[in-house]
Scaffold this motif. Structure first.
Motif, short mmCIF file in Angstrom:
data_model
loop_
_atom_site.label_atom_id
_atom_site.label_comp_id
_atom_site.label_asym_id
_atom_site.label_seq_id
_atom_site.Cartn_x
_atom_site.Cartn_y
_atom_site.Cartn_z
N VAL A 20 0.86 -1.19 0.00
CA VAL A 20 0.00 0.00 0.00
C VAL A 20 0.89 1.24 0.00
O VAL A 20 1.70 1.43 0.91
CB VAL A 20 -0.91 0.01 1.25
CG1 VAL A 20 -1.75 1.28 1.27
CG2 VAL A 20 -1.79 -1.23 1.28
N THR A 67 2.50 4.81 0.64
CA THR A 67 2.41 5.74 1.77
C THR A 67 2.21 7.18 1.29
O THR A 67 1.92 8.06 2.11
CB THR A 67 3.70 5.71 2.60
OG1 THR A 67 4.78 6.18 1.79
CG2 THR A 67 4.00 4.30 3.09
N ASP A 94 6.13 2.31 0.38
CA ASP A 94 4.84 1.70 0.67
C ASP A 94 4.96 0.81 1.89
O ASP A 94 6.04 0.60 2.43
CB ASP A 94 4.31 0.90 -0.54
CG ASP A 94 5.42 0.20 -1.32
OD1 ASP A 94 6.39 -0.25 -0.69
OD2 ASP A 94 5.30 0.12 -2.55
N GLU A 95 3.81 0.35 2.34
CA GLU A 95 3.73 -0.52 3.51
C GLU A 95 3.19 -1.89 3.11
O GLU A 95 2.40 -2.01 2.18
CB GLU A 95 2.76 0.06 4.55
CG GLU A 95 3.30 1.16 5.41
CD GLU A 95 2.35 1.48 6.56
OE1 GLU A 95 2.77 2.20 7.46
OE2 GLU A 95 1.20 1.00 6.56
#
Length: 368
Positions: A170, A172, A258-259
């Protein structure tokens, strides 16, 4: 005990996992899709807990001549005035040294730690679980079965996707810029200049070189066509060491952060480590440290379980998940400070910055 183990990925996480498994008495195979000639660029900052994990992996001695030791972190406002400074050596006292070095040097140390036994230009095309074992098909057409497959193939992990351990990473909303500068200002401290929704960090890494990391929060903006020009535009007029560094910057790498947050890190004989399992934005510089710790803990739990892979993978995740979640939450906290207007944030950091930022790392002082 003899277990057939495959590590997919020969970046930091994969080589750390392979080393952790070797230290525990196993002999994993390691494959990497990229050729051996691809050398990581830029630099890396390793906090004290990263050095401790490398010591547990038996790799601290070859690291000692490399890079520069970091004793202080200095935080400046956008005009270059000091907000606060942190005693990094004191924070990590009894844990390990903090060091900045080139990623290529770190990669070489990790490769040496696995005996250089990596099959480069070898991609995993397919993976299926059959009768409790992992059946792997490679890009050269070969097929092998393994008791355990370790997915260390990064934020966009194919292994994660193939076994259904979670969705995509996902974003950031951050764009990051990385560069190595020679002949810049003679910094001795890790130095951050904080602006609104952006920051510029410079770290001495030995040989009169600086590792520079900058970012901006720009979720709806495409990556710039000319990262060097964007960096100059973004940080024009900033104070501290920024102008002198911008004058020397030649090549800039650009990426988005991103995570990865997953309900589970393993499924059957497949387990994820490093960014494939728990990627975060790089704000706390804990990505490599978490990968080193993952590799060590995975090897120890596999040995303790006497080859009982399901038991080992449960224990690995039980030990690692709270610590990695702590890093994710503290990273989010740190990143939220960039959204606070400097007129409010900077006075707060002058008063309480040492306590706030020390607290972000305090839990990581505890043993792995």
């Amino acid at each position: 005990m003899t277990l057939r183990i495959l590590v997919v990925g020969a970046g930091i996480a994969g080589l750390a996992a392979a080393r952790g498994l070797r230290v525990a008495g196993f002999r994993p195979e390691v494959v990497e899709a990229l050729p051996a000639t691809v050398v990581p660029g830029a630099g890396i900052y390793l906090p004290g807990n990263a050095s401790r994990a490398l010591r547990l992996l038996g790799l601290d001695v070859p690291l000692r001549p490399l890079g520069d030791l970091i004793f202080r972190q200095v935080f400046l406002d956008q005009r270059g005035r000091q907000l606060f400074e942190m005693d990094v050596a004191g924070l990590w006292a009894g844990v390990g040294e903090s060091r900045a070095l080139s990623r290529a040097d770190l990669q070489q140390v990790l490769l040496t730690g696995v005996g250089g036994e990596v099959r480069f230009e070898t991609e995993v095309r397919d993976l299926q679980v059959v009768d409790g074992a992992a059946k792997v098909e490679f890009s050269n057409g070969g097929i092998s079965e393994y008791d355990l497959v370790v997915g260390a193939d990064g934020r966009r992990s194919m292994i994660r996707d193939r076994v259904g351990l979670g969705g995509p990473a996902v974003p950031t909303g951050q764009i990051v810029y990385r560069a190595v500068v020679s002949g810049g200002p003679p910094l001795t401290d890790w130095t951050a200049v904080l602006g609104r929704r952006s920051q510029f960090v410079a770290v001495p890494m030995g040989g009169r070189r600086l590792y520079c990391y900058a970012d901006e929060t720009a979720p709806d903006t495409p990556n710039p066509d000319d990262p060097r020009a964007r960096l100059r535009d973004l940080f024009e007029g900033w104070g501290g060491p920024v102008p002198a560094i911008l004058d020397k910057i030649e090549k800039v790498q650009v990426a988005r952060t991103d995570e990865v947050v997953l309900p589970a890190w393993s499924k059957g004989p497949v387990v994820l480590v490093g960014d494939a399992a728990h990627a975060t934005a790089p704000t706390l510089a804990q990505g490599a440290a978490m990968s080193f710790e993952d590799g060590y803990v995975l090897g120890q739990e596999l040995r303790s379980a006497g080859g009982d892979i399901p038991k080992a993978l449960r224990a690995y995740e039980d030990r690692r998940r709270p610590r990695c979640a702590e890093v994710r939450e503290r990273t989010r906290e740190r990143d939220r400070t960039r959204d606070v207007p400097p007129a409010l944030r900077d006075p707060m950091l002058r008063r309480r910055g040492v306590r706030i930022f020390t607290d972000h790392c305090r839990a990581l002082v505890a043993p792995v």
